[in-house]
Design an enzyme around this catalytic site. Structure first.
Site, mmCIF file in Angstrom:
data_model
loop_
_atom_site.group_PDB
_atom_site.id
_atom_site.type_symbol
_atom_site.label_atom_id
_atom_site.label_comp_id
_atom_site.label_asym_id
_atom_site.label_seq_id
_atom_site.Cartn_x
_atom_site.Cartn_y
_atom_site.Cartn_z
ATOM 1 N N GLY A 1 24.286 11.900 -30.699
ATOM 2 C CA GLY A 1 25.066 10.547 -31.238
ATOM 3 C C GLY A 1 25.970 10.301 -30.485
ATOM 4 O O GLY A 1 27.058 11.365 -30.713
ATOM 5 N N GLY B 1 30.730 8.720 -30.942
ATOM 6 C CA GLY B 1 31.537 7.251 -31.556
ATOM 7 C C GLY B 1 32.828 7.940 -31.245
ATOM 8 O O GLY B 1 33.347 9.038 -30.692
ATOM 9 N N LYS C 1 28.446 17.858 -36.211
ATOM 10 C CA LYS C 1 29.467 16.702 -35.382
ATOM 11 C C LYS C 1 30.820 17.685 -34.788
ATOM 12 O O LYS C 1 31.487 18.150 -35.879
ATOM 13 C CB LYS C 1 29.677 15.742 -36.866
ATOM 14 N N ASP D 1 33.365 3.229 -45.172
ATOM 15 C CA ASP D 1 32.973 2.615 -43.511
ATOM 16 C C ASP D 1 31.264 2.760 -43.953
ATOM 17 O O ASP D 1 30.927 3.333 -42.809
ATOM 18 C CB ASP D 1 33.067 3.176 -42.382
#
Length: 778
Positions: A429, A431, A449, A544
């Site tokens: 992932g 972003g 992350k 979010d």
């Protein structure tokens, strides 16, 4: 070939081409182009033009404007006319120069173009002449004769020795061939017997304006006719043309005056010869006789020629001086033009420099404005940081400890080894926050992350997420395993089915989610939000909420993730939990409209996002305008047309209930939206009904005796009768968990981590499911 071959005294032959042209280049360009294209550039081009001044009357062989009253005014007017015509003809010289031809120009003054050309042919003894053939510009390829009156007159009356080429629109129309040899020059005539001196004399080219020259001081009553011209710029040889009536009259008058005769008779022949017959005796007495006129005539022709030649020599010297003055003036004008050009260049350079300075000043002003904006943004970020630090402290204090809790700290080296030095093959992932990698760390599959450590905002998000996830545990919140402080990295449990967004868009060709799974996910999200919103002493807003931040484990159980934008709500003066910010961040399609307009975020902001997710799970549509589409479908009783068929056959009643739930939560005005607590029982019942129909998934969780494992209490290991949710997110039998807490334990019996609070929440959905299952399994 158009060649003009005049013999000079020294013998060599100069080849010339005479071209009769109008003033303006556009009118005579095609005629001159024809000449330049048909002859080599070793011949000189003589541009010939007949000038007709306005309002002219003939006077002694020359012409003066009728409205002029003095010689000075006459000459001034003529000079202006001459200079204007000369400037026009210079364009022809430029055209010749570009074609690499030598060229000169002749300006001849006459009151008629045709007769002026005829006289020029005679004056210059032309052997060849090029001129126009038509009175207008119309031309056809079959045209073989001249059309204009001027051309016809020149063809008829010009010297027979001259060959004339008539051109129209750059094409040769016809040619008049010569019928006799050229006329002799003055030197040739002077060497002939006296009795033949009466024949016509012709001249060479005049290179200056002779029709402004007055010779009255040398010959009484004489004004120089236009037929007296010099041979060249550097020659002192001149000749007189007696073919002109004005010149013959001047000569006869001069002869009679010098001999004392007051009356005379002048007669001409066709070939240009003339005789003078005196009608009275001489004023000087009886000196004359019958033979006197003939002797006088023969003797004074040469004298007159000598006087005229002397006058013309003086005129030539004056012309040389005049030419020198003209050259000086031209050089001065060139120098002045050069100075003007340099001044203009300097002015342009200064203007350019001024423009550059103005541009730099504007850039400096923009830079100052940008610096002010950056300073203002930095000030706001600093305020955000202070608020975030305060939130973190409150979160830590709310957890009952001064640290993040019991979770592991990993080194950067461990993370590098777990991800093959953060290889792209391990990336799952990416972003605005950074990248997520899959890795095998301490015998466990994890998700790592990596946040942007250089960003202040990224660091705040890192601290906020650690503060929330390290102090809270819930089955539908992603589990934080540990952190790496030196690289701002978070280590989570690995959820193999990716995000809800990936499954809705069927990323990688994954099968669609069934309506039962979608309904259960709706219930799980509702339960997770209820857990956050009921947090004590201050509610927590996710901030979010969207499918990309909802992860799915191996059993498609959903868990909320990415708490970087979460906020801890404080009580305001109106006893309402709100958070105000000017840093509006999130995903537009899922953001609370009132948060976008006011900057205030509340738990109802999560409710709006939840409503959009419910409608998307029901229809499979994109989030933009989805509420309006569903509302319109319900109003037209066509909801069944927009339900996502890939999820299977939805029970229509339940689908409509979910649609109404989504619309209630996605109201534009915050006060019209429900809270999660009031909707939970309804959502729980929908989730339970869907779970009962989800047989394959339901059976996969049965134990050896056919009882679902989550029906049993983790402490008593028996089917629960009164299930309650503790602060750790696990569901226990009410009696078992209360005994655990009453005995003084403040940690979770499942994770051994401190409990955030000691409050218990009834799990009505699970209780209903257990009761329905027991009814079917007595």
């Amino acid at each position: 070939m158009l060649l003009e071959m005049n013999e000079s005294e020294s013998g060599p032959v100069e080849e010339k081409v005479y071209v009769a042209l109008p003033e303006r280049l556009k009118d005579g360009k095609s005629t001159l182009s024809w000449v330049l294209n048909h002859f080599s550039n070793d011949r000189k081009i003589i541009i010939t033009h007949v000038h007709i001044p306005p309002q002219m009357i003939p006077m002694m062989g020359t012409k003066f404007p009728a409205n002029q009253s003095s010689p000075h005014q006459v000459n001034s007017h003529r000079q202006e006319e001459y200079e204007k015509t000369e400037n026009y003809l210079n364009d022809y010289l430029v055209q010749c120069s570009k074609a690499k031809f030598r060229a000169e120009k002749i300006i001849f003054v006459s009151n008629d173009v045709a007769h002026g050309l005829v006289e020029l042919v005679s004056l210059h003894g032309m052997s060849n002449l090029v001129m126009g053939a038509a009175s207008d510009r119309r031309y056809s390829r079959g045209m073989s004769e001249v059309k204009s009156n001027t051309a016809k007159i020149v063809m008829e009356k010009a010297l027979p020795s001259c060959k004339i080429f008539f051109i129209c629109s750059g094409n040769l129309v016809c040619t008049r061939e010569p019928t006799r040899p050229p006329t002799r020059t003055l030197n040739q005539v002077a060497s002939m017997p006296m009795e033949r001196n009466r024949q016509n004399l012709f001249t060479r080219k005049l290179s200056f304006d002779m029709w402004n020259l007055h010779l009255g001081g040398m010959i009484p009553g004489f004004s120089a006719p236009s037929t007296i011209q010099s041979s060249s710029r550097n020659s002192d040889n001149y000749s007189i043309d007696f073919s002109s009536e004005a010149t013959r009259s001047v000569a006869a008058s001069s002869i009679a005056s010098e001999e004392g005769y007051s009356n005379y008779d002048l007669s001409f022949n066709r070939d240009g010869n003339f005789d003078i017959r005196f009608l009275h005796e001489s004023r000087l007495g009886s000196q004359g006789s019958t033979s006197a006129p003939e002797q006088f005539f023969q003797g004074n022709i040469a004298g007159i020629c000598t006087k005229l030649q002397a006058a013309l020599v003086d005129a030539a010297k004056y012309r040389v001086q005049l030419n020198e003055e003209i050259c000086k003036r031209e050089r001065a004008e060139m120098d002045l033009a050069s100075l003007i050009q340099k001044a203009e260049e300097m002015q342009n350079a200064l203007l350019k420099e001024k423009q550059e300075m103005e541009f730099l000043h504007k850039e400096i002003e923009r830079g100052k404005s940008r610096l002010d904006l950056l300073q203002e943004e930095n000030k706001k970020l600093q305020e955000e940081k202070n608020i975030a630090v305060k939130e973190l402290e409150e979160l830590r204090n709310g957890a009952g400890c001064g640290s993040y809790g019991a979770f592991s700290e990993f080194s950067l080296l461990e993370l590098q080894r777990a991800t093959d030095n953060f290889s792209d093959s391990h990336k799952i992932g990416e972003g605005g926050f950074g990248c997520v990698y899959k890795g095998f760390l301490r015998n466990t599959m994890v998700a790592i992350k990596m946040l942007h450590p250089e960003s202040l905002q990224g660091r705040l998000e890192f601290e906020r997420e650690v503060a929330i996830l390290s102090t809270m545990r819930h089955p539908n919140l992603v589990t934080l395993i540990g952190t790496c402080s030196e690289q701002s990295a978070l280590v989570y449990e690995y959820l193999p089915n990716g995000s809800l967004e990936d499954r809705l868009t069927r990323e990688g060709g994954t099968p669609p989610l069934t309506w039962q799974v979608r309904t259960r996910i709706i219930g799980e999200i509702c339960r997770a939000l209820l857990f956050l919103h009921l947090n004590n002493p201050n509610p927590i807003v996710h901030g979010d909420l969207k499918p990309a931040n909802i992860l799915l484990d191996a059993n498609l159980v959903s868990k909320l993730s990415d708490f970087g934008l979460s906020r801890l709500l404080m009580k305001s003066n109106t006893n309402t939990s709100v958070y105000r910010t000017e840093n509006l961040r999130g995903t537009f399609a899922y953001m609370d409209p009132e948060f976008l307009s006011s900057g205030e975020i509340t738990v109802k902001s999560d409710v709006y996002s939840f409503g959009i997710i419910v409608l998307r799970l029901l229809t499979g549509k994109l989030p933009v305008n989805i509420a309006a589409d569903v509302e319109g479908a319900i109003a037209t009783d066509s909801l069944h047309l927009i339900i996502d068929e890939s999820a299977g056959e939805w029970p229509f009643v339940q689908a409509k209930q979910l649609a109404n739930l989504g619309l209630r939560c996605a109201q534009m005005r915050r006060r019209k939206r429900p809270d999660m607590e009031s909707e939970w029982k309804f959502v729980e019942s929908l989730m339970m009904a869907a779970s009962l129909s989800e047989l394959p998934s339901f059976r996969s969780q049965l134990d050896d005796r056919g009882i679902p494992s989550y029906f049993r209490c983790p402490i008593f290991k028996k089917v629960m009768k009164d299930p309650h949710i503790a602060a750790d997110g696990y569901t226990y039998e009410a009696e078992a968990i209360k005994d655990w807490l009453d005995s003084g334990h403040k940690t979770s019996p499942m994770t051994n981590l401190p409990l955030v609070h000691l409050e218990l929440t009834p799990n009505h959905a699970l209780c209903s499911a257990i009761q329905e299952w027991l009814l079917g399994h007595p």
